[in-house]
Design a protein around this motif. Structure first.
Motif, mmCIF file in Angstrom:
data_model
loop_
_atom_site.group_PDB
_atom_site.id
_atom_site.type_symbol
_atom_site.label_atom_id
_atom_site.label_comp_id
_atom_site.label_asym_id
_atom_site.label_seq_id
_atom_site.Cartn_x
_atom_site.Cartn_y
_atom_site.Cartn_z
ATOM 1 N N ASP A 1 36.648 40.074 41.879
ATOM 2 C CA ASP A 1 38.042 40.148 41.223
ATOM 3 C C ASP A 1 39.124 40.294 41.756
ATOM 4 O OD1 ASP A 1 36.274 42.258 42.832
ATOM 5 O OD2 ASP A 1 38.178 43.740 41.493
ATOM 6 N N THR A 2 39.219 40.364 42.167
ATOM 7 C CA THR A 2 40.862 40.800 43.376
ATOM 8 C C THR A 2 41.349 39.483 43.286
ATOM 9 O OG1 THR A 2 39.690 39.957 45.315
ATOM 10 C CG2 THR A 2 39.930 42.055 45.230
ATOM 11 N N ALA A 3 42.384 39.185 43.876
ATOM 12 C CA ALA A 3 43.556 38.117 43.500
ATOM 13 C C ALA A 3 43.664 37.293 44.630
ATOM 14 C CB ALA A 3 45.242 38.237 43.558
ATOM 15 N N SER A 4 43.477 37.342 45.762
ATOM 16 C CA SER A 4 42.365 36.989 47.437
ATOM 17 C C SER A 4 41.763 35.901 47.226
ATOM 18 C CB SER A 4 43.467 37.987 48.562
ATOM 19 O OG SER A 4 42.563 39.259 48.666
ATOM 20 N N ALA A 5 40.716 36.342 46.297
ATOM 21 C CA ALA A 5 39.261 35.580 46.225
ATOM 22 C C ALA A 5 39.718 34.695 46.692
ATOM 23 C CB ALA A 5 38.485 36.313 45.140
#
Length: 243
Positions: free
Chosen positions: A149-153
């Motif tokens: 769910d994180t942008a940096s995943a």
């Protein structure tokens, strides 16, 4: 024809008892009575929140756990004991050894937003240790790439590629520094580390039948118009039903 003597009868009974004992020991080791699911992986990967989601079905703020957490998780084939193994190197060993002989499956949790060199090295070393552990021979392992769910995943493909490179390096380094052990003792042979991958070939996780890859998020995303989070665990729960 002479009658069967008492000695022969006792010998036959003793043989039957030995066969039955050996059979039940084999059944135990074959995993039919294994009823534990391990949540493993380096610290900070989100195991404790995943544990809470699977056992309580709710979101809570968590912190890195220094002790194992034990609960139960449901699935179509019946419940399993769920053990959240501490991620710290100095704490996880005793927890693993306590449960390894009862383990039916392992969910290896990796933070997909942290795949720097040091992060991947720690994850790969831990995973290598599990793959080479004799007591886990044949046990299914799910690589769960958390925090999608994180942008940096990063994508599952990117994390798998990074893990494979480190696993191969670890395997090749250990092969060069560890002498080949030969033994005719069955017990000693059974305790030797399992080989990981094909010698001389890069390790490919997709070639290991007991490995499955899944992505998701224990934290999940906010449901629009609410303060409730919806975890992304569909792939993990589908895998659970295969155990």
């Amino acid at each position: 024809m002479e009658g069967i003597g008492l000695f022969e009868i006792l010998a036959a009974v003793a043989t039957l008892v030995c066969v039955l004992v050996a059979f039940f020991v084999f059944q135990r080791k074959s995993g039919r009575n294994r009823n534990t699911l391990l949540l493993a992986g380096p610290s900070g990967g989100g195991k404790t929140l995943l544990f809470v989601q699977l056992t309580r079905g709710t979101f809570v703020e968590t912190h890195t756990s220094m002790d194992e957490n034990v609960g139960s998780v449901s699935r179509e084939k019946g419940g399993l004991t769920l053990v959240d193994v501490p991620g710290h190197e100095r704490l996880r060993g005793s927890s693993l050894e306590k449960h390894v002989n009862d383990t039916r499956g392992v969910v290896f949790v990796v933070d997909s937003a942290k795949i720097g060199k040091e992060d991947i090295l720690k994850a790969a070393q831990y995973l290598f240790d599990l793959l080479s552990k004799p007591a886990l021979k044949g046990i299914k392992i799910l690589l769960f790439f958390n925090k999608q769910d994180t942008a940096s995943a990063r994508s599952a493909t990117a994390v798998v590629d990074a893990l494979q490179k480190e696993l191969t390096s670890i395997r090749d380094s250990s092969a060069g520094s560890t002498p080949m052990l030969m033994t005719t003792d069955p017990k000693a042979a059974a305790a030797l580390p399992l080989p990981v991958g094909e010698p001389g070939q890069p390790i490919t996780l997709s070639a290991m039948s007991r490995i499955t890859v899944a992505s998701g998020s224990a934290r999940g995303a906010l449901v629009p118009g609410t303060d409730r989070r919806e975890p992304q665990l569909a792939e993990l729960k589908t895998w659970l039903d295969t155990l």
